[in-house]
Design a protein around this motif. Structure first.
Motif, mmCIF file in Angstrom:
data_model
loop_
_atom_site.group_PDB
_atom_site.id
_atom_site.type_symbol
_atom_site.label_atom_id
_atom_site.label_comp_id
_atom_site.label_asym_id
_atom_site.label_seq_id
_atom_site.Cartn_x
_atom_site.Cartn_y
_atom_site.Cartn_z
ATOM 1 N N LEU A 280 0.829 -1.206 0.000
ATOM 2 C CA LEU A 280 0.000 0.000 0.000
ATOM 3 C C LEU A 280 0.860 1.252 0.000
ATOM 4 N N VAL A 281 2.006 1.187 0.650
ATOM 5 C CA VAL A 281 2.938 2.313 0.658
ATOM 6 C C VAL A 281 3.412 2.612 -0.760
ATOM 7 N N LYS A 282 3.769 1.603 -1.511
ATOM 8 C CA LYS A 282 4.224 1.803 -2.884
ATOM 9 C C LYS A 282 3.103 2.344 -3.776
ATOM 10 N N ILE A 308 -1.971 8.271 7.366
ATOM 11 C CA ILE A 308 -2.873 7.449 8.183
ATOM 12 C C ILE A 308 -3.462 8.260 9.322
ATOM 13 N N ASP A 309 -2.690 9.185 9.881
ATOM 14 C CA ASP A 309 -3.141 9.999 11.017
ATOM 15 C C ASP A 309 -4.108 11.072 10.514
ATOM 16 N N ALA A 323 -9.055 1.682 8.924
ATOM 17 C CA ALA A 323 -9.144 2.192 7.552
ATOM 18 C C ALA A 323 -7.961 1.718 6.720
ATOM 19 N N LEU A 324 -6.786 1.610 7.355
ATOM 20 C CA LEU A 324 -5.599 1.131 6.650
ATOM 21 C C LEU A 324 -5.738 -0.349 6.298
ATOM 22 N N ILE A 341 -5.899 -5.643 13.262
ATOM 23 C CA ILE A 341 -5.636 -4.402 13.995
ATOM 24 C C ILE A 341 -4.946 -4.712 15.321
ATOM 25 N N GLU A 342 -5.410 -5.766 15.978
ATOM 26 C CA GLU A 342 -4.812 -6.147 17.260
ATOM 27 C C GLU A 342 -3.354 -6.539 17.091
#
Length: 586
Positions: A280-282, A308-309, A323-324, A341-342
């Motif tokens: 996702l970063v790319k 993200i923030d 959301a990410l 998420i956890e």
């Protein structure tokens, strides 16, 4: 229900028709003085007992009733029928043990009960027959009948790994596309290379454990290999200790294997999560993830943190991480969003304040990047290796997840009234154990009497017939494999390898105990050679591949008659030919 008592009388009715059924009788001695005191002198008893004007067999050839009351016969047909009846009862006992174990496993789960207690119960029918073959009568009688137990031990192993293994491949075949079989797709019919089955990596582990389980057989054969008899008793004891140790170790592995499997699957899911976030970063084109010197690019990681923030409070909450995670495409992976998420929180939130600050995020992503870098071979070029590295990492993670076989394609059945079902399961286990214990001795006697009447060594009778009477998993394995799914095929073959493993260590432990404590002679090199050949060959094939094309079905099935022929040849070469029983007129 009303017909069952009549069915139980069939053996007695059949024996009355098929041939002379005998009991132990006292022979009349000193015939010269054996006169009938009816006033008539010089009338002597005939040498044979007379009944209804038909002469029966002489007292020396009479059979011995098991437990003093069960029917027996010296006729060929009569023993065939007795083997069928007692074999059916042993099969019923095996089914009771199998069904009771499955119910109890669903209620209690795969912990100590499922890993330790139930695998032992699954070997009760075989162990009971082996015990019966070596406990009855004198030492000479036990030495003669113990070949029935060894024949069952070898025959069960060969039958499971050849006939049943190949049959499950035939009924469970699906189309092979690439390197794996596609679930529920069977359009290539009987293509030897285009159809087959695929299993998970745990099935490979089960096959490797099965190969290791033959170690006690190798140990007990050392005197034969070294051509010495001075250490025979010592090697039997050592082999007994090793086999018992392997039973304990295998049971412990069975107890903890679900936990190990769960941890492996969770790790595979985490690798999918890592590769998804990095991919996702790319996609956001934030820049290169690695600097020129190969280290993590801190500036790019900080840019990702700011994206993200959403509320720009310098802290990533669970809502923002959701959301990410939702934006990541998890292909063919059953990933729970909350669990993902956890895992991110657990890996990144070192301060344990339920919030990931920028420093924690940079450290966590850098750790992931270093893991990614060390998992593959770097290619130093213009930087285009980063996407390929991420794709390669993700592909391996997906493949590993698929091999672990966590696809839950079966609907779990809820157990209604678990207390009553648990009582029913315990009753089935108890009844199966009692039936197996009671019927094993007369079955061994029937096989021994059939061997005498037919001039066929009892080893071969037990090798061919008894495995089908004590193997309750054959029909259920075929039904399970016919569902044509990778998961069901994995469970089916794992069960086959597990049954062979328990036979190699638990049933062998019982057999070695009889040999050692009753001071019997170990003279079973032919049987051991066949067991080693089939176990090692099939085990190695299954240890290093997860897809089996249809042509392997023919190889496995042809291995059964080859094993029987090899046993016949080696029996004369290694064990010395069996003494042929004297012929009995039928």
């Amino acid at each position: 229900m009303g017909k069952k008592p009549a069915f139980l009388l069939l053996p007695f009715f059949f024996l009355a028709l098929s041939g002379p059924a005998h009991t132990r009788a006292r022979p009349i001695t000193n015939l010269s003085t054996a006169v009938i005191s009816d006033g008539t002198h010089d009338v002597r008893e005939p040498a044979l007992i007379q009944l209804n004007n038909k002469y029966l067999i002489s007292p020396s050839d009479m059979c011995e009733q098991t437990y003093g009351f069960l029917p027996c016969t010296t006729s060929l047909l009569g023993n065939v029928f007795l083997i069928a009846v007692y074999g059916y009862l042993m099969l019923l006992a095996a089914k009771l043990l199998s069904n009771g174990s499955e119910i109890l496993l669903q209620i209690i789960g795969p912990g100590i009960i499922g890993g330790l207690f139930l695998p032992v119960l699954s070997s009760v029918p075989d162990a009971a027959i082996i015990l019966a073959s070596g406990l009855s009568g004198s030492k000479e009688t036990a030495q003669d009948q113990v070949s029935v137990g060894m024949g069952l031990l070898a025959g069960s192993t060969v039958m499971l790994l050849t006939v049943l293994w190949g049959s499950c491949l035939l009924v469970g075949k699906c189309d092979i596309e690439g390197t794996t079989a596609v679930d529920l797709k069977d359009t290539k019919r009987f293509s030897f290379t285009g159809s087959g089955v695929s299993t998970d990596v745990w099935t490979c582990y089960a096959a490797r454990i099965m190969v290791l389980s033959v170690v006690p057989f190798i140990i007990v054969q050392l005197p034969k290999v070294l051509n010495t008899t001075s250490i025979s008793r010592v090697t039997v004891l050592i082999s007994l200790i090793v086999s018992i140790s392997l039973v304990i170790a295998y049971s412990i592995y069975q107890v903890f294997q679900p936990w190990i499997q769960k941890r492996r699957i969770e790790y595979a899911k985490q690798k999918q999560l890592i590769s998804g976030i990095l991919k996702l970063v790319k996609m956001h084109s934030l820049g290169r993830l690695f600097t020129d010197d190969g280290g993590p690019n801190i500036d790019v990681i900080q840019k990702l943190f700011n994206i993200i923030d959403e509320n720009a409070d310098g802290c990533l909450s669970a809502k923002e991480l959701r959301a990410l995670v939702i934006g990541i495409q998890f292909e063919d992976v059953d990933t729970n969003i909350d669990d993902a998420i956890e895992k991110v929180m657990e890996d990144f939130d070192t301060s344990k304040d339920s919030c990931i600050d920028e420093h924690e995020f940079v450290v966590g992503i850098s750790r992931w990047l270093n893991r990614l870098k060390h998992s593959a071979i770097q290619r130093q070029d213009d930087g285009s290796w980063t996407p390929r590295l991420i794709n390669d990492f993700q592909e391996r993670a997906r493949t590993e997840y698929d091999l672990l076989g966590d696809k839950n394609d079966e609907v779990a059945e809820l157990i209604e009234n678990p207390k009553w079902m648990a009582s029913k399961a315990v009753s089935m286990l108890l009844m199966g154990t009692i039936v197996a214990a009671v019927c094993s001795d007369p079955l061994v006697d029937a096989v021994d009497n059939f061997s005498t009447a037919s001039n066929i060594p009892s080893l071969f009778v037990a090798f061919i017939i008894l495995p089908f009477a004590t193997s309750s998993e054959a029909v259920s394995a075929l039904i399970f494999a016919s569902r044509k799914r990778s998961r069901t095929s994995s469970l089916t073959y794992s069960a086959i390898y597990g049954s062979v493993t328990m036979s190699n260590i638990l049933s062998l432990s019982v057999f070695l105990s009889l040999v050692y404590f009753r001071h019997l002679t170990w003279n079973f090199s032919a049987e051991v050679s066949v067991i080693l050949l089939v176990c090692i060959l099939m085990g190695l094939i299954a240890s290093f591949r997860t897809t089996f094309p249809l042509w392997m079905c023919l190889v496995a099935c042809m291995l059964y008659p080859f094993s029987l022929l090899l046993l016949y040849v080696l029996d004369d070469v290694l064990n010395g030919s069996y003494p042929r029983p004297r012929p009995i007129m039928v």
